[in-house]
Design an enzyme around this catalytic site. Structure first.
Site, PDB file in Angstrom:
ATOM      1  N   TYR A 147      -7.616  11.842  -2.305  1.00 20.15           N
ATOM      2  CA  TYR A 147      -8.508  12.384  -1.272  1.00 20.15           C
ATOM      3  C   TYR A 147      -8.899  13.819  -1.608  1.00 20.15           C
ATOM      4  O   TYR A 147      -8.086  14.579  -2.134  1.00 20.15           O
ATOM      5  CB  TYR A 147      -7.807  12.365   0.096  1.00 20.15           C
ATOM      6  CG  TYR A 147      -7.728  10.969   0.683  1.00 20.15           C
ATOM      7  CD1 TYR A 147      -8.805  10.426   1.368  1.00 20.15           C
ATOM      8  CD2 TYR A 147      -6.591  10.187   0.529  1.00 20.15           C
ATOM      9  CE1 TYR A 147      -8.747   9.148   1.909  1.00 20.15           C
ATOM     10  CE2 TYR A 147      -6.524   8.896   1.057  1.00 20.15           C
ATOM     11  CZ  TYR A 147      -7.610   8.388   1.750  1.00 20.15           C
ATOM     12  OH  TYR A 147      -7.561   7.123   2.275  1.00 20.15           O
ATOM     13  N   GLN A 205     -13.354   5.815   4.557  1.00 17.14           N
ATOM     14  CA  GLN A 205     -13.396   4.382   4.823  1.00 17.14           C
ATOM     15  C   GLN A 205     -14.829   4.008   5.177  1.00 17.14           C
ATOM     16  O   GLN A 205     -15.699   4.874   5.213  1.00 17.14           O
ATOM     17  CB  GLN A 205     -12.413   4.031   5.915  1.00 17.14           C
ATOM     18  CG  GLN A 205     -10.967   4.328   5.546  1.00 17.14           C
ATOM     19  CD  GLN A 205      -9.954   3.667   6.497  1.00 17.14           C
ATOM     20  OE1 GLN A 205     -10.289   2.892   7.387  1.00 17.14           O
ATOM     21  NE2 GLN A 205      -8.674   4.016   6.321  1.00 17.14           N
ATOM     22  N   GLU A 232      -8.631   4.096  -2.639  1.00 15.12           N
ATOM     23  CA  GLU A 232      -8.833   5.051  -1.532  1.00 15.12           C
ATOM     24  C   GLU A 232      -9.319   6.359  -2.146  1.00 15.12           C
ATOM     25  O   GLU A 232      -8.588   7.019  -2.885  1.00 15.12           O
ATOM     26  CB  GLU A 232      -7.547   5.275  -0.728  1.00 15.12           C
ATOM     27  CG  GLU A 232      -7.165   4.080   0.118  1.00 15.12           C
ATOM     28  CD  GLU A 232      -6.013   4.348   1.088  1.00 15.12           C
ATOM     29  OE1 GLU A 232      -5.845   5.501   1.524  1.00 15.12           O
ATOM     30  OE2 GLU A 232      -5.278   3.377   1.380  1.00 15.12           O
ATOM     31  N   ASN A 278       0.855  -1.194   0.000  1.00 17.19           N
ATOM     32  CA  ASN A 278       0.000   0.000   0.000  1.00 17.19           C
ATOM     33  C   ASN A 278       0.886   1.238   0.000  1.00 17.19           C
ATOM     34  O   ASN A 278       1.854   1.308   0.769  1.00 17.19           O
ATOM     35  CB  ASN A 278      -0.873   0.022   1.264  1.00 17.19           C
ATOM     36  CG  ASN A 278      -1.582   1.354   1.457  1.00 17.19           C
ATOM     37  OD1 ASN A 278      -2.545   1.651   0.759  1.00 17.19           O
ATOM     38  ND2 ASN A 278      -1.102   2.175   2.383  1.00 17.19           N
ATOM     39  N   GLU A 279       0.578   2.189  -0.833  1.00 17.43           N
ATOM     40  CA  GLU A 279       1.301   3.461  -0.869  1.00 17.43           C
ATOM     41  C   GLU A 279       2.801   3.231  -0.684  1.00 17.43           C
ATOM     42  O   GLU A 279       3.445   3.820   0.200  1.00 17.43           O
ATOM     43  CB  GLU A 279       0.723   4.460   0.146  1.00 17.43           C
ATOM     44  CG  GLU A 279      -0.721   4.812  -0.192  1.00 17.43           C
ATOM     45  CD  GLU A 279      -1.291   6.027   0.550  1.00 17.43           C
ATOM     46  OE1 GLU A 279      -0.658   6.543   1.479  1.00 17.43           O
ATOM     47  OE2 GLU A 279      -2.411   6.456   0.174  1.00 17.43           O
TER      48      GLU A 279
HETATM   49  O1  AHR Z   1      -7.162   6.047   4.731  1.00 17.69           O
HETATM   50  C1  AHR Z   1      -6.209   6.569   5.605  1.00 17.69           C
HETATM   51  C2  AHR Z   1      -4.796   6.466   5.053  1.00 17.69           C
HETATM   52  O2  AHR Z   1      -4.669   7.236   3.897  1.00 17.69           O
HETATM   53  C3  AHR Z   1      -4.365   5.097   4.607  1.00 17.69           C
HETATM   54  O3  AHR Z   1      -3.894   4.313   5.654  1.00 17.69           O
HETATM   55  C4  AHR Z   1      -3.261   5.389   3.638  1.00 17.69           C
HETATM   56  O4  AHR Z   1      -3.131   4.409   2.646  1.00 17.69           O
HETATM   57  C5  AHR Z   1      -3.642   6.740   3.074  1.00 17.69           C
HETATM   58  O5  AHR Z   1      -2.584   7.623   3.073  1.00 17.69           O
END
Ligand code: AHR
Length: 503
Positions: free
Chosen positions: A254, A358, A311, A187-188
């Site tokens: 985001y 989430q 995400e 992840n990331e």
């Molecule tokens: O969703 C919160 C965080 O955001 C996750 O853990 C990460 O993958 C992202 O930076």
């Protein structure tokens, strides 16, 4: 066909006119139902309290998993759930989360704070996924793990054999292997997952992917860490070096209303300028998907590799004392969710899975809990309204509407997507971004004459309207449209999401 319904708040402050052409005659690809997925990480109260309350809890539960949350997620047909992270995935060691709970190790959660008790582990997650009817999507640990650890985890979960790991699973209470398709390789990796350069991650990915073996019936779908936002170089390098080993490439984006990680803005206290700024940033999803897809096209012209937006969502300042990354969700979040879903529907040929960030009590949550109480957020209701698009054929739409706002800050006032389901019903999803003006929309359907229309609308008396413990201000209500000469005439309230069913 006109329908009578109660007046909708927000419809009164003037209106503008718009047109929408729905190209039923040009159906595209199937909208993968996995676009409507979500994500649950060991973070704040996302898992503990949000999902897991324990078998001895007074909160009604099934094997420790809260019943109200299970029922709510079943209702929206959540297709897929990603776990255990997020950043947490690259510090998670699956063996910590199996066996008798009393003996499981307690570990510092170095990503999000607090102590991880491991009470909710592999069996509990897979049980939860089965109970809600979602496919599990497991992110394996690349940052602090190893290919061996990953292999053993996959074998433990999916092997029908008599191997030691399959026996161990049975000793821990699960006879049959679980069904698991989706495996995220880290992840990331460019950040919390290891601060890797794309060249290095591409090699790591190739190594890990080589050891994602098949143990049971399921062929794994291997998902590589993809870019964030406009990191086009990441996509370029990873696709160039590893495309033939990748089934899905992730994208994280985001929405921060301010665009500033140090002052992200309030979840609930905002005015119209911030409302608009939020949507301007959400609408960038369109640009990111378009540009990352164009790079993917160079290395994968047949679009075999899916773009997986695993995400997405709003990120505001957290509410103190309510757990890491806890935020409320208002009508604004509902529109953010609907805009994202419209974009995913429109790009269904490449975007074949997504996960909101989430599911419960974290970031743009669908569900909030306070001990035994549960609130369904406006975002939840958008998942509910949009479930009609799952597995339907995407249909192109053309919106002609005035801009909302002026100058460089102006936005489209109406955002839309459409699909046709297996029984021939056309669903049209409309977002009116304008905070105060309703939209009178003339809808023409090319290739089909409408004979009836029904619908549901989600709106509120203010842009900050929200659902809280003990008060509900935003929930779907019936919506009336009118059939006019084989097309439709609809009056969509200010600040609303409307989903129409046209026959
Ligand atoms: O969703 C919160 C965080 O955001 C996750 O853990 C990460 O993958 C992202 O930076």
């Amino acid at each position: 066909m006109a329908q009578s319904t109660k007046p909708v708040p927000g419809a009164a402050s003037g209106s503008f006119e718009a047109t929408l052409q729905v190209r039923v005659d040009r159906p595209g690809v199937t909208i993968d139902r996995n676009i409507y997925g979500s994500f649950a990480e060991h973070l704040g109260r996302g898992i503990y309290e949000g999902v897991w309350v324990g078998e001895d809890s007074p909160i009604p539960n099934t094997r420790g998993l809260r019943n109200d949350v299970i029922a709510a997620l079943r209702k929206i047909k959540l297709p897929v759930l990603r776990w255990p992270g997020g950043c947490f995935a690259d510090e998670y060691h699956w063996r910590d989360g199996i066996g008798p709970r009393a003996k499981r190790p307690r570990r510092a959660n170095t990503s999000w704070g607090g102590v991880e008790t491991n009470a909710f582990g592999v069996h509990e997650f897979m049980d939860f996924a089965e109970l809600i009817g979602a496919q599990p999507y497991i992110s394996v640990n690349v940052g602090s793990g190893s290919p061996r650890e990953m292999m053993e985890w996959l074998e433990y979960m999916t092997s029908p054999s008599d191997s030691s790991l399959a026996r161990l699973r049975r000793e821990n209470g699960r006879q049959q292997p679980w069904s698991l398709k989706f495996v995220g390789i880290g992840n990331e990796a460019w950040g919390c997952g290891g601060n890797m350069r794309p060249e290095y991650y591409a090699d790591e990915y190739r190594r890990y992917a080589a050891f994602v073996k098949k143990y049971g019936a399921d062929e794994f779908v291997k998902i590589a860490v993809g870019p964030s936002d406009e990191d086009y170089n990441w996509t370029e390098v990873v696709m160039k070096q590893a495309a033939k080993f990748i089934d899905g490439l992730s994208l994280h984006y985001y929405t921060l209303p301010t665009g500033n990680w140090k002052a992200k803005g309030s979840a609930t206290a905002f005015g119209e300028a911030e409302w608009r700024a939020t949507f301007r940033r959400t609408l960038r999803m369109e640009e990111f998907i378009g540009k990352h897809s164009a790079i993917m096209d160079k290395y994968d012209p047949d679009k075999r590799v899916a773009l997986i937006v695993d995400e997405w969502g709003t990120w505001y300042e957290s509410e103190p004392g309510k757990g890491a990354l806890y935020q409320q969700s208002t009508l604004r979040d509902a529109l953010v969710a609907a805009i994202n879903f419209n974009v995913f529907n429109q790009h269904a040929e490449r975007v074949r899975m997504a996960a909101s960030a989430q599911a419960i009590n974290v970031l743009q949550a669908m569900i909030l809990t306070k001990q035994g109480q549960m609130v369904l957020t406006p975002t939840y209701h958008v998942f509910d309204l949009y479930q009609v698009h799952q597995g339907a054929l995407a249909i192109p739409v053309d919106v002609q509407a005035p801009r909302y706002g002026s100058g460089a800050d102006a936005l489209p006032s109406v955002h839309a997507s459409a699909s046709r389901d297996h029984s021939g019903v056309v669903h049209i999803s409309l977002v009116n971004l304008d905070a105060s003006r309703g939209a009178d929309i003339s809808v023409s359907l090319k290739g089909q004459a409408a004979t009836s229309v029904t619908g549901r609308v989600l709106t509120g008396t203010s842009i900050n309207a929200l659902n809280d413990f003990g008060s509900t201000a935003v929930e779907p209500r019936p919506f009336a449209g009118e059939v006019v000469a084989g097309g439709l005439q609809v009056s969509v309230p200010a600040r609303s999401v409307v989903v129409l069913a046209v026959r």
